[in-house]
Write a protein that holds these residues in place. Structure first.
Motif, PDB file in Angstrom:
ATOM      1  N   ALA A  37       0.850  -1.201   0.000  1.00  0.00           N
ATOM      2  CA  ALA A  37       0.000   0.000   0.000  1.00  0.00           C
ATOM      3  C   ALA A  37       0.880   1.243   0.000  1.00  0.00           C
ATOM      4  O   ALA A  37       1.071   1.876   1.035  1.00  0.00           O
ATOM      5  N   PRO A  38       1.433   1.600  -1.161  1.00  0.00           N
ATOM      6  CA  PRO A  38       2.283   2.794  -1.194  1.00  0.00           C
ATOM      7  C   PRO A  38       1.481   4.050  -0.847  1.00  0.00           C
ATOM      8  O   PRO A  38       0.278   4.097  -1.090  1.00  0.00           O
ATOM      9  N   LEU A  39       2.164   5.014  -0.269  1.00  0.00           N
ATOM     10  CA  LEU A  39       1.492   6.270   0.101  1.00  0.00           C
ATOM     11  C   LEU A  39       0.879   6.910  -1.147  1.00  0.00           C
ATOM     12  O   LEU A  39       1.521   6.960  -2.199  1.00  0.00           O
ATOM     13  N   ALA A  40      -0.347   7.422  -0.994  1.00  0.00           N
ATOM     14  CA  ALA A  40      -0.980   8.123  -2.119  1.00  0.00           C
ATOM     15  C   ALA A  40      -0.230   9.429  -2.364  1.00  0.00           C
ATOM     16  O   ALA A  40       0.238  10.061  -1.416  1.00  0.00           O
ATOM     17  N   GLN A  41      -0.088   9.814  -3.617  1.00  0.00           N
ATOM     18  CA  GLN A  41       0.625  11.042  -3.972  1.00  0.00           C
ATOM     19  C   GLN A  41      -0.318  12.021  -4.658  1.00  0.00           C
ATOM     20  O   GLN A  41      -1.257  11.589  -5.332  1.00  0.00           O
TER      21      GLN A  41
END
Ligand SMILES: NC(=O)c1ccc[n+]([C@@H]2O[C@H](COP(=O)([O-])OP(=O)(O)OC[C@H]3O[C@@H](n4cnc5c(N)ncnc54)[C@H](OP(=O)(O)O)[C@@H]3O)[C@@H](O)[C@H]2O)c1
Length: 245
Positions: A37-41
């Motif tokens: 779950a990569p950080l939202a950008q």
């Protein structure tokens, strides 16, 4: 208008993404896709490899990229080499955004690479906090230690015999890291010289506890202009691609 390609995966990359979005600069954020779950950008985001130098060169041309900012982790050497070669091939300017390495400390044993870290550990079983992520663990399997690993995602299979896994995402605190190392009776810490405040808590905690530190030096980086602060990367982009920003 030519777009910026921001190679991410670090706190600095996320900070620069926020600055670019705020300034209304057209940019694409790229993740390798290593975490679940990569950080939202706040930028259009793509996830996954490009397919080596050739794939990245094609991407730069097809997407009409005007500049690349490599804000990947200082130990992500392959993507930095690929970006350097692809930017050369596609005649695209490239900047390295990297946090400075931690300066030397007489209490740390510095080693050049993973093999050096394996060789620096004792032979008799002890408690080792192996704070190097989940890649490159295999060479440590030959040693008999109680390993403590701190990972972002739960591993599918036990990463090392005798390993305990703590799931957490930084930044970490000195108090928390001190308690963690005490709870697991850690005598040795193996870490990468990543630099930055968020990752340095374990080094300070180790100093306070008298834990031996084995610090792995950074791999070589491409010979490109380099800045440490996201604000300076923004300035570089303004100077380098004036019509694109
Ligand atoms: N290595 C570390 O200690 C570490 C620590 C924290 C975070 N990270 C982050 O995790 C990611 C992977 O690190 P790594 O050490 O596995 O990288 P690496 O060994 O340098 O790169 C391996 C391959 O992963 C793909 N890749 C890496 N970063 C990418 C990105 N930002 N966007 C698209 N593709 C990317 C590329 O695939 P193709 O050849 O197919 O293009 C590259 O050849 C990096 O983005 C890095 O910032 C790494």
């Amino acid at each position: 208008m030519r777009r910026i390609l921001l190679l991410g995966g670090t706190t600095e990359a996320s900070c620069l993404a926020a600055l670019l979005a705020q300034a209304g600069i057209a940019a694409v954020f790229s993740y390798a896709g290593r975490t679940e779950a990569p950080l939202a950008q706040p930028l259009p985001t793509r996830i996954g490899g490009f397919g080596g130098v050739e794939g990245l060169t094609r991407y730069l041309r097809d997407q009409r990229i005007g500049a690349v900012v490599d804000a990947t982790h200082p130990f992500a050497a392959q993507i930095s080499r690929n970006a350097d070669a692809a930017c050369r091939a596609a005649c695209v300017p490239m900047l390295m955004l990297r946090r400075p390495a931690w300066p030397g400390d007489p209490g740390w044993q510095r080693v050049p690479d993973i093999a050096g870290a394996v060789a620096a550990l004792p032979h008799a079983p002890t408690g080792v906090f192996l704070a190097i992520g989940r890649q490159n663990l295999a060479p440590f399997a030959a040693l008999p230690h109680r390993w403590l690993l701190r990972l972002v995602d739960a591993p599918e299979a036990p990463p090392l015999p005798g390993a305990r896994v703590v799931l957490a995402r930084g930044p970490f605190s000195v108090e928390g890291d001190r308690a963690l190392m005490q709870d697991h009776a850690i005598t040795h810490l193996v870490a990468k010289n990543s630099g930055g405040a968020g990752a340095s808590a374990k080094l300070e905690a180790a100093r306070e506890l008298g834990v031996r530190v084995v610090l792995i030096d950074r791999p070589a980086a491409p010979d490109r202009p380099e800045v440490a602060k996201p604000e300076d990367a923004l300035d570089w982009l303004h100077q380098t691609t004036p019509r694109g920003v």
